[in-house]
Design an enzyme around this catalytic site. Sequence first.
Site, mmCIF file in Angstrom:
data_model
loop_
_atom_site.group_PDB
_atom_site.id
_atom_site.type_symbol
_atom_site.label_atom_id
_atom_site.label_comp_id
_atom_site.label_asym_id
_atom_site.label_seq_id
_atom_site.Cartn_x
_atom_site.Cartn_y
_atom_site.Cartn_z
ATOM 1 C CB CYS A 192 -0.911 -0.008 1.233
ATOM 2 S SG CYS A 192 -2.081 1.370 1.270
ATOM 3 C CG ASP A 248 -0.684 4.137 5.317
ATOM 4 O OD1 ASP A 248 0.249 4.553 6.032
ATOM 5 O OD2 ASP A 248 -1.879 4.237 5.642
ATOM 6 N NE ARG A 258 -0.692 5.140 8.692
ATOM 7 C CZ ARG A 258 -1.958 4.955 9.060
ATOM 8 N NH1 ARG A 258 -2.314 5.173 10.321
ATOM 9 N NH2 ARG A 258 -2.844 4.534 8.171
ATOM 10 C CG HIS A 316 -1.872 -0.927 6.058
ATOM 11 N ND1 HIS A 316 -2.564 0.019 6.772
ATOM 12 C CD2 HIS A 316 -1.832 -0.478 4.780
ATOM 13 C CE1 HIS A 316 -2.919 1.012 5.964
ATOM 14 N NE2 HIS A 316 -2.479 0.732 4.747
ATOM 15 C CB CYS A 347 -6.090 -0.484 4.276
ATOM 16 S SG CYS A 347 -5.805 0.104 2.595
#
Length: 202
Positions: free
Chosen positions: A42, A44, A46, A98, A101
């Site tokens: 992803c 993302d 993080r 994750h 999400c």
Amino acid sequence: MSEIKQLLENNKIWSESTKEADPEFFNRLSERQKPEYLWIGCSDSRVPANQLLGLIPGDIFVHRNVANLVVHTDFNCLSVLQYAVDVLQVKHIIVCGHYGCGGVEAALGDQQFGLIDNWLGHIKDLVVKYNDELEGLNDQDKSARMCELNVLEQAENIRRTNIVRDAKNRGQRLRIHSWIYSLRNGRLKDLANPDNSAPTEL
């Protein structure tokens, strides 16, 4: 100092400290890349592949997009996959989602976000497919399970590509992994092999 200048300064510090620890690091890195892993994850911020796996630059080939999708008409993702399999000869393909999400949670709701709704339509299709399993779960559990199901489905999409089928036909060994990451504790979970048995090999 502006935020962008700070990034450049951070890079300078990192470069110098890396060379100090290993004077030949960048020379080796510039010669070629030969990673054993392809990571499809992803976007993302993080969920950084290298850091959470404890790997250095050059160890893992990475493709990221919103909600770690492998869509059969996404030539960006497919080009990365083909290069990783055919040219780099990676041994492992890791699909990693994750919990929490944002793409998955948006697909579970009815709110419209604009252009990205077309991309999230692929996840909405999965929500319909797994409606019986998801029905009755509270919002948190539904989101968590949908994040897991999405990872498993994307791994299956990889298996169905002509790229992977061709690799199998020529005897190339590939293992496909379905992992999910917890932002709360920094741990990865193997969804396809929760008992840590051997991953799927093609």
